[in-house]
Design an enzyme around this catalytic site. Sequence first.
Site, PDB file in Angstrom:
ATOM      1  N   SER A 240       0.824  -0.953  -0.241  1.00 57.14           N
ATOM      2  CA  SER A 240       0.217   0.027  -0.702  1.00 57.14           C
ATOM      3  C   SER A 240       1.151   0.697   0.037  1.00 57.14           C
ATOM      4  O   SER A 240       0.697   2.396  -0.097  1.00 57.14           O
ATOM      5  CB  SER A 240      -0.822  -0.059   0.904  1.00 57.14           C
ATOM      6  OG  SER A 240      -0.628  -0.157   2.241  1.00 57.14           O
ATOM      7  N   TYR A 242       4.948   2.625  -1.025  1.00 62.78           N
ATOM      8  CA  TYR A 242       6.401   2.495  -2.055  1.00 62.78           C
ATOM      9  C   TYR A 242       7.379   2.869  -1.283  1.00 62.78           C
ATOM     10  O   TYR A 242       8.169   3.412  -1.621  1.00 62.78           O
ATOM     11  CB  TYR A 242       5.890   2.232  -3.375  1.00 62.78           C
ATOM     12  CG  TYR A 242       5.301   2.247  -4.452  1.00 62.78           C
ATOM     13  CD1 TYR A 242       5.186   1.031  -4.386  1.00 62.78           C
ATOM     14  CD2 TYR A 242       3.832   2.891  -4.268  1.00 62.78           C
ATOM     15  CE1 TYR A 242       3.628  -0.261  -5.366  1.00 62.78           C
ATOM     16  CE2 TYR A 242       2.570   2.127  -4.851  1.00 62.78           C
ATOM     17  CZ  TYR A 242       3.113   0.631  -5.639  1.00 62.78           C
ATOM     18  OH  TYR A 242       1.664  -0.380  -5.565  1.00 62.78           O
ATOM     19  N   HIS A 245       9.527  -2.849   2.859  1.00 60.43           N
ATOM     20  CA  HIS A 245       9.009  -3.465   4.662  1.00 60.43           C
ATOM     21  C   HIS A 245       8.929  -5.020   4.449  1.00 60.43           C
ATOM     22  O   HIS A 245       8.745  -5.062   2.927  1.00 60.43           O
ATOM     23  CB  HIS A 245       8.220  -2.364   4.781  1.00 60.43           C
ATOM     24  CG  HIS A 245       6.842  -2.531   4.129  1.00 60.43           C
ATOM     25  ND1 HIS A 245       6.788  -1.633   3.152  1.00 60.43           N
ATOM     26  CD2 HIS A 245       5.816  -2.941   4.430  1.00 60.43           C
ATOM     27  CE1 HIS A 245       5.892  -1.576   2.277  1.00 60.43           C
ATOM     28  NE2 HIS A 245       4.563  -2.745   3.680  1.00 60.43           N
TER      29      HIS A 245
END
Length: 310
Positions: A240, A242, A245
Amino acid sequence: MDDTDELKPCDLAGLETFEFERVLLENTLSGSCYLLGKLHGEPAIVHVQRTAVDPSAAPNIVKEGLESLNVFLDNRPYFSAHALLKRGPDALPDLALKLIWPCTEVHIKKYTAQPRRLLTETPALYAQVVEPYISSFPPERTAWVHAILEGRKEAERVLFSSPGEEGFMLVPDLKWDGTTTAGLYLTAIVRDGSIRSMRDLERRHIPLLKSIKREAYSVCAEKWDVAAGELRLFIHYQPSYYHFHVHVVHVAHEIFAGMAVGQGHMLDDVVNWLELSPEEGPSLPALMTFTYALGTEHGLYADLVAGQEE
Ligand code: G7M
């Protein structure tokens, strides 16, 4: 929550002035819902959820923590009741609340109930549609990530931090309130902002990914006595936001959309793709075709559908 950096000193304490507009999404499994409305004149999303019951506290709650009990089904051997918890200094929280304020159209779309459809993204479609979408992502959307990495937000929650280009931070995810170990949910955020998604990973990132795995295992063992075999480490594609992670989630965690086949990729598998990548030229994540589901309101949906049809 996105844009935490921009929060004025409002807060959840101002919620009594929340002007409700509509329910965006309801989840009967977790007994939660997302409400859209206005707070201090600006759009806001409030997530209202019952807190999870900590199994170690449950026996005591059942024995002496109940204020009242209303039995509404009595059909021996089956009984059901509604109960109210006793108040007091040790009382457990009833609700876990989250607020996104001020929220944007993108947040509203994200948390609105919508059908999902499967799409196939070739490297060509990535270059034509996804890469330009990522490049046009407004920097404010990841302000909260930089606030964490620079120690301006969530500093007291940081579980591990290493410096430099190959460094990363490990923090409890927004979604986890820390009540139950089975709900354990951490996020490892890398410092290198040039890795925007799984597609940008290269062989040189293998040591970084391996150190995320090592430190996540070590923190979870030390802090919560959770063994490596109880942890699922995975990456979302599409994510969701960029800025690369990794999700670190207890294997007993309830399954959610982000764990669906196609959407979640095991960290170990991704490391293995990199190990198998050619020494020179693009790595396997850049060369592969990915099939995943997207909500029909997602910013990429229409262009990907059109691109697939070409
Ligand atoms: O891979 P994807 O982009 O879907 O996941 C993003 C993850 O970041 C989700 O699990 C969110 O719950 C988490 N997250 C989002 N925000 C805005 C925050 C935040 O402000 N703090 C923390 N700790 N996690 C967040």
